[in-house]
Design an enzyme around this catalytic site. Structure first.
Site, mmCIF file in Angstrom:
data_model
loop_
_atom_site.group_PDB
_atom_site.id
_atom_site.type_symbol
_atom_site.label_atom_id
_atom_site.label_comp_id
_atom_site.label_asym_id
_atom_site.label_seq_id
_atom_site.Cartn_x
_atom_site.Cartn_y
_atom_site.Cartn_z
ATOM 1 N N ASP A 67 0.831 -1.199 0.000
ATOM 2 C CA ASP A 67 0.000 0.000 0.000
ATOM 3 C C ASP A 67 0.868 1.253 0.000
ATOM 4 O OD1 ASP A 67 -2.282 1.707 0.313
ATOM 5 O OD2 ASP A 67 -1.908 1.740 2.459
ATOM 6 N N GLU A 139 -2.183 -5.421 -2.967
ATOM 7 C CA GLU A 139 -1.174 -4.700 -2.189
ATOM 8 C C GLU A 139 -0.150 -5.670 -1.611
ATOM 9 O OE1 GLU A 139 -4.031 -0.987 -0.718
ATOM 10 O OE2 GLU A 139 -3.768 -2.760 0.550
#
Length: 215
Positions: A67, A139
């Protein structure tokens, strides 16, 4: 890091196939395995609870790392490419490029839904969190890619831009649009698109219900 060894040839072949899809063959396969194993599947394994806890922790850490690096990659790219844009415009454009809708689409583009491992409850339910689930798994995968590329930011940036973001940029660069549509929306993946790869054939072709997510 907890070490898990998968003896099935099929899973090893799946990992190799996934690496071929993302175009990087020499990544750390253990990290890729962890990133492709959702905690819902992990909790169904007959392994020590402490090992489950440690692997879930590693999965969450990879997703957290991915992320952050995705955000940094997009920020760096936009700063480099659009020198005339002000801070607010850069922020708005970044929000259009990095959100759970876009990340879920990226996950689908690299066929993550075909190679990830999910718990039975997720495989057999029509969930309204699929967008969030696959964006998180993307992610985690990108976190594994970043580590597999020896934390080389430039190589990681090139992979993300060339493979996924480049084709998206032309579609979303419109600074007059707001990003409200992404705030409470999950990527809509048809039931058939999702169930076919995991060999569940007998479900009707419902749509995911993105508007019922209470989170």
């Amino acid at each position: 890091m907890v070490q898990f060894h998968y003896s099935t040839t099929k899973r090893e072949q799946d990992i190799q196939a996934f690496l071929k899809i993302i175009g990087i063959s020499d990544l750390n396969k253990e990290l890729i395995e962890i990133s492709l194993m959702h905690p819902s599947y992990l909790h169904e394994l007959t392994i020590d609870k402490e090992k489950k806890k440690l692997q879930e922790k590693e999965y969450r850490r990879l997703a957290h790392l991915g992320d952050a690096i995705i955000g940094a990659v997009v920020t760096d790219y936009l700063y480099e490419q659009y020198s005339d844009l002000a801070e607010g415009e850069l922020t708005q454009l970044k929000q259009q490029l990095v959100n759970k809708v876009k990340l879920s689409k990226f996950a689908y583009q690299i066929k993550l839904h075909q190679y990830c491992l999910l718990g039975k409850s997720l495989k057999r339910s029509i969930l309204n969190r699929q967008g969030k689930l696959f964006s998180e798994m993307f992610e985690a995968v990108f976190g594994a890619i970043y580590l597999g590329l020896k934390r080389d930011f430039s190589l990681s940036k090139s992979w993300l831009i060339e493979n996924l973001l480049a084709s998206t940029l032309d579609k979303v660069i419109d600074l007059d649009e707001t990003d409200d549509e992404y705030e409470d929306y999950d990527y809509v993946l048809t039931t058939r698109e999702y169930l076919d790869p995991i060999k569940l054939k007998d479900f009707p072709d419902y749509r995911w219900a993105p508007d019922n997510d209470d989170d």
